[in-house]
Structure formats: C-alpha cells, structure tokens
Design a protein around this motif. Structure first.
Motif, PDB file in Angstrom:
ATOM      1  N   PRO A  30       0.795  -1.304  -0.195  1.00 24.15           N
ATOM      2  CA  PRO A  30       0.127   0.070  -0.096  1.00 24.15           C
ATOM      3  C   PRO A  30       0.845   1.191   0.035  1.00 24.15           C
ATOM      4  O   PRO A  30       1.996   1.178   0.563  1.00 24.15           O
ATOM      5  CB  PRO A  30      -0.849   0.009   1.372  1.00 24.15           C
ATOM      6  N   PRO A  51      -3.449  -0.694  -2.552  1.00 24.16           N
ATOM      7  CA  PRO A  51      -4.083   0.491  -2.640  1.00 24.16           C
ATOM      8  C   PRO A  51      -3.165   1.584  -2.529  1.00 24.16           C
ATOM      9  O   PRO A  51      -2.080   1.590  -1.983  1.00 24.16           O
ATOM     10  CB  PRO A  51      -4.992   0.068  -1.613  1.00 24.16           C
ATOM     11  N   SER A  70      -6.159  -2.429  -7.380  1.00 21.60           N
ATOM     12  CA  SER A  70      -5.413  -1.246  -6.476  1.00 21.60           C
ATOM     13  C   SER A  70      -6.302   0.019  -6.177  1.00 21.60           C
ATOM     14  O   SER A  70      -5.990   0.830  -6.899  1.00 21.60           O
ATOM     15  CB  SER A  70      -3.867  -0.901  -6.880  1.00 21.60           C
ATOM     16  N   PRO A  71      -7.209  -0.081  -5.331  1.00 23.72           N
ATOM     17  CA  PRO A  71      -8.034   1.065  -5.190  1.00 23.72           C
ATOM     18  C   PRO A  71      -7.239   2.481  -4.927  1.00 23.72           C
ATOM     19  O   PRO A  71      -6.436   2.650  -4.099  1.00 23.72           O
ATOM     20  CB  PRO A  71      -8.964   0.701  -4.193  1.00 23.72           C
ATOM     21  N   ASP A  90     -10.165  -1.733 -10.756  1.00 24.77           N
ATOM     22  CA  ASP A  90      -9.591  -0.578  -9.814  1.00 24.77           C
ATOM     23  C   ASP A  90     -10.477   0.605  -9.226  1.00 24.77           C
ATOM     24  O   ASP A  90     -10.476   1.567  -9.865  1.00 24.77           O
ATOM     25  CB  ASP A  90      -8.465  -0.061 -10.210  1.00 24.77           C
TER      26      ASP A  90
END
Length: 205
Positions: A30, A51, A70-71, A90
């Motif tokens: 992240p 993310p 991967s938000p 995403d």
C-alpha cells in the motif's frame, strides 16, 4: 572461426530488461500519505494489489504505469499525463485529474466517484463496465473514448468537444452536454433521465 550470435545477445538483453521492469512493480505494498513530485520513474511503476490513499502526483508523468486491483482514494493528478497505463478492477474515489492528458488507458471494471477531468484531454481511453458518479469533464476534449456498459450520473460534459466516442448501453442520469459539439458519437441503447443538451451541435451522431 567464432561467430557473434547477435540474436542471442538481443534475447539476453530483452530478458534482463523485462526482469528489471517487473522487479520495479509495486505489488502488495500500500502507498499511503505521500506525494510524488517530479518523479516519473515511480509514477510509471505498475501498481498491483496495492491501494493508494492520500497520494498526490504532481508533474509526474506515467508510462506503462498499469493499475490493477489497487483502489485509489484521494489521489489528485496534477500535471501528470498518463500513457499506456490501463486501470483494471480498480475502484477510485476523489481522484481529480487536472492538466493531465490521458492516452491509451482503458478503464475496465473500475467504478468511480467524484473524479473530475479538468483541462485533461483523453485519447483512446475506453470506459468498460466502469460506472461513474460526479465525474464531470471540463475543458477536456476527447476522441476514440467509447463508453460501454458504463452508466453515468451527475457527470456533465462542459466545453469538451468529442469525436468517435459512442455510448453503448451507457445511460446518463442528471447530467448534460454544455457547449460541447460532438461528431460520429452515437448513443446506442443509452437512454437515461434528466439529461440536458445545451448549445452542443452534433454531426453524424
């Protein structure tokens, strides 16, 4: 007499370069509370299962910077063009795209909320199965950017001419076209509600 195997050298060099690029991808890591300023190298790394939250990209162009699973949340892009950087699976929220042209970046299965495009032209960026809410286009002309199975709500197009960008099964709700001429961009099975067209002539659409 020994001979130089140029094809073998090329294959070895390609394999080394490919391995090097893959090692630079960001995977399962992240990215939080940071800013990329004048950093195209990092911005061009693929983001996979990683993310990004509260990350600003400023003057950091991206090439081959794919974003997969991967938000993104609160990730403004300012003066950061993106090329060949697809967005797949995403979701993204609060991602304003300002003065950042985008080209050859398909958006697939990636819903979004409040992602305005301002002074950011788009070329060959299809949105497929990626509903958008509160995602206006302002002074952002686009071409070859179809909407396919991508409903829109509260996402007006303002002062943004477009061409060769059909809408297929993509209704728009509480939205509109304002001062945005368009051509060769039919709406196919895309009837929405409360959609306004103002001073936006069309040709062959």
């Amino acid at each position: 007499m020994a001979t130089l195997d140029r094809s073998g050298i090329f294959r070895t060099h390609f394999s080394y370069c490919h391995k090097k690029v893959r090692q630079n991808d960001i995977v399962l890591s992240p990215v939080l509370n940071t800013a990329l300023i004048n950093d195209p190298k990092t911005a061009s790394q693929a983001l996979i299962l990683s993310p990004a939250v509260f990350v600003a990209l400023i003057n950091s162009p991206a090439l081959f910077g794919s974003v997969i699973l991967s938000p993104w949340l609160f990730v403004p892009l300012i003066l950061s063009p993106r090329i060949l950087s697809p967005v797949i699976l995403d979701p993204f929220m609060f991602v304003p795209i300002i003065l950042s042209p985008v080209a050859l970046d398909p958006v697939v299965l990636s819903p979004g909320i409040f992602n305005p495009f301002v002074l950011s032209p788009l070329v060959m960026c299809p949105f497929i199965l990626s509903p958008q809410v509160m995602t206006p286009l302002i002074l952002s002309p686009f071409a070859l950017t179809p909407l396919i199975l991508t409903p829109l709500a509260l996402s007006p197009i303002i002062l943004s001419p477009f061409v060769l960008s059909p809408q297929v099964l993509s209704p728009q709700y509480i939205s509109g076209l304002f001062l945005s001429p368009y051509a060769l961009s039919p709406a196919i099975e895309s009837k929405g509600a409360l959609f306004t067209v103002f001073a936006s002539p069309s040709w062959l659409s």
